[in-house]
Design a protein around this motif. Structure first.
Motif, PDB file in Angstrom:
ATOM      1  N   ASP A 120     -11.730 -12.692  11.365  1.00 33.12           N
ATOM      2  CA  ASP A 120     -11.165 -11.553  10.647  1.00 33.12           C
ATOM      3  C   ASP A 120     -10.439 -10.632  11.613  1.00 33.12           C
ATOM      4  O   ASP A 120     -10.958 -10.297  12.691  1.00 33.12           O
ATOM      5  CB  ASP A 120     -12.272 -10.771   9.937  1.00 33.12           C
ATOM      6  CG  ASP A 120     -12.928 -11.563   8.815  1.00 33.12           C
ATOM      7  OD1 ASP A 120     -12.263 -12.467   8.278  1.00 33.12           O
ATOM      8  OD2 ASP A 120     -14.092 -11.293   8.492  1.00 33.12           O
ATOM      9  N   VAL A 121      -9.249 -10.194  11.216  1.00 34.72           N
ATOM     10  CA  VAL A 121      -8.449  -9.288  12.030  1.00 34.72           C
ATOM     11  C   VAL A 121      -8.023  -8.115  11.157  1.00 34.72           C
ATOM     12  O   VAL A 121      -7.435  -8.313  10.090  1.00 34.72           O
ATOM     13  CB  VAL A 121      -7.207  -9.999  12.620  1.00 34.72           C
ATOM     14  CG1 VAL A 121      -6.419  -9.034  13.503  1.00 34.72           C
ATOM     15  CG2 VAL A 121      -7.617 -11.224  13.418  1.00 34.72           C
ATOM     16  N   LEU A 122      -8.327  -6.919  11.605  1.00 36.05           N
ATOM     17  CA  LEU A 122      -7.961  -5.710  10.873  1.00 36.05           C
ATOM     18  C   LEU A 122      -6.545  -5.295  11.263  1.00 36.05           C
ATOM     19  O   LEU A 122      -6.236  -5.161  12.454  1.00 36.05           O
ATOM     20  CB  LEU A 122      -8.947  -4.586  11.191  1.00 36.05           C
ATOM     21  CG  LEU A 122      -8.860  -3.329  10.325  1.00 36.05           C
ATOM     22  CD1 LEU A 122      -9.268  -3.635   8.897  1.00 36.05           C
ATOM     23  CD2 LEU A 122      -9.757  -2.223  10.909  1.00 36.05           C
ATOM     24  N   VAL A 123      -5.698  -5.101  10.271  1.00 28.11           N
ATOM     25  CA  VAL A 123      -4.303  -4.743  10.510  1.00 28.11           C
ATOM     26  C   VAL A 123      -3.899  -3.609   9.567  1.00 28.11           C
ATOM     27  O   VAL A 123      -4.557  -3.375   8.553  1.00 28.11           O
ATOM     28  CB  VAL A 123      -3.357  -5.947  10.282  1.00 28.11           C
ATOM     29  CG1 VAL A 123      -3.661  -7.066  11.253  1.00 28.11           C
ATOM     30  CG2 VAL A 123      -3.451  -6.451   8.839  1.00 28.11           C
ATOM     31  N   PRO A 124      -2.822  -2.898   9.872  1.00 29.59           N
ATOM     32  CA  PRO A 124      -2.330  -1.872   8.944  1.00 29.59           C
ATOM     33  C   PRO A 124      -1.959  -2.478   7.594  1.00 29.59           C
ATOM     34  O   PRO A 124      -1.502  -3.627   7.522  1.00 29.59           O
ATOM     35  CB  PRO A 124      -1.091  -1.313   9.663  1.00 29.59           C
ATOM     36  CG  PRO A 124      -1.303  -1.642  11.108  1.00 29.59           C
ATOM     37  CD  PRO A 124      -2.047  -2.935  11.127  1.00 29.59           C
TER      38      PRO A 124
END
Length: 367
Positions: free
Chosen positions: A140-144
């Motif tokens: 999982d990667v948090l992005v805008p």
């Protein structure tokens, strides 16, 4: 005399020794490797392979965990990596201009932000209840929220309107533990796993229960029964740890011994409420404030029973103070991070007792 001859690209041999051996298409172009040559080298049986769209692994074998992490961050930060600029958490890769000292220095590009979250982030934070990185099918990667990308391959994008400040773990930007927990729990349906993760967060000293509950509330996960059950266990674990810290504070800083976990009553009158520690001679009480915004707070209105609980706490404190009892509210976080300061607050209240009017007579009973 001016020469307009273009700079020759660096030979490809140095790329084989790059660490990590993962580059974006933009970085490869900066090395003079065009799309056609990249495609040729990424053919089946070739020396390279395409891990993700626009992200190339510079060897034919399976990627290491470090290489997967760098690959997903490169993919998630494509808007920045197209310029050839460094991506957060990824060591700068030498470009063609850097190969020639006479070449112009690249212009800095502001970071746009992407960080590992969910189970992968918890593993990087040192959780034993989360799976090892090689066993995770997706990271999982948090992005805008405005990032125009899609989840693909081993990348699962998690979008947010406000990015938290990242923490660096082994050089990799990861979300703080409360946010990582919320993103992990959102993908989990196994009650045992959820409970183990939340309990380890508190027992391992990673964060306080209130911070976890706040993130779960904002993620709207507290309508799932298995999450609510895990939160109840989390709050119980948090209270136990807070009580242990309070015991240690009294002992370590030489405070007089109080009576522990007692109920206060007026003689023949109503119940005034329970407190965690009480010094009868000084009429000083300490109450652990382990309340958490279970379903309320700034993100929405609280449940009626939660609102009633908060109102009852305030009413109890006001009643005791009218009777001459000094009530000190202490949070678990303060007991963890500022124990000496909290001991000073208690000692000051005990010393000030001689200057106050005598309190009402109060009966103290075990709770």
């Amino acid at each position: 005399m001016t020469h307009n001859t273009p700079l020759s690209p660096r030979p490809l041999q140095h790329l084989s020794d790059a660490r990590p051996r993962v580059l974006s298409a933009a970085q490869l172009r900066a090395h003079g490797v065009g799309a056609a040559e990249t495609d040729e080298r990424c053919r089946p049986g070739g020396p390279w392979q395409q891990l993700l769209p626009g992200v190339v692994l510079l060897h034919p074998g399976p990627p290491t965990s470090e290489e997967r992490l760098h690959a997903v961050l490169l993919y998630a930060d494509r808007a920045q990596s197209r310029s050839g600029a460094a991506v957060p958490g990824i060591p700068p890769q030498p470009g063609a201009a850097q190969a020639h000292e006479s070449g112009p220095a690249p212009r800095p590009v502001p970071a746009v932000g992407a960080m590992v979250t969910g189970l992968a982030a918890l593993t990087l934070h040192g959780f034993t209840a989360s799976p090892p990185l090689p066993s995770l099918d997706r990271i999982d990667v948090l992005v805008p929220r405005t990032r125009r990308l899609r989840s693909v391959g081993c990348v699962r994008l998690v979008r947010t309107s406000v990015l938290p400040a990242p923490e660096r773990v082994t050089g990799v930007p990861v979300t703080p533990v409360p946010r990582a927990l919320a993103d992990a729990v959102a993908q989990l349906s196994d009650a045992t796993t959820v409970r183990r993760l939340l309990t380890e967060a508190v027992r391992g000293g990673h964060c306080e229960p209130a911070a976890v509950v706040r993130e779960l509330t904002q993620a709207r996960l507290l309508n799932r029964p298995h999450v609510v059950d895990a939160v109840d266990a989390l709050l119980a674990e948090g209270r136990t740890l807070a009580e242990e810290r309070l015991y240690r504070m009294v002992e370590e800083y030489g405070l007089p011994d109080p009576v522990w976990n007692v109920d206060l009553r007026l003689p023949g009158g109503p119940h005034l409420g329970g407190v965690d520690a009480y010094w009868p001679e000084a009429a000083v009480a300490v109450e652990l404030d382990t309340r958490a915004p279970r379903h309320g707070g700034p993100q929405g209105a609280g449940r009626p029973d939660d609102d009633a609980l908060w109102t009852e706490h305030a009413r109890k404190r006001e009643h005791l103070e009218r009777l001459g009892v000094t009530v000190l509210h202490v949070t678990p976080k303060k007991l963890r991070d500022a124990r000496e300061q909290q001991a000073t607050v208690v000692r000051t209240a005990l010393m000030a007792a001689a200057d106050r009017k005598p309190p009402a007579y109060i009966v103290v009973l075990p709770r």
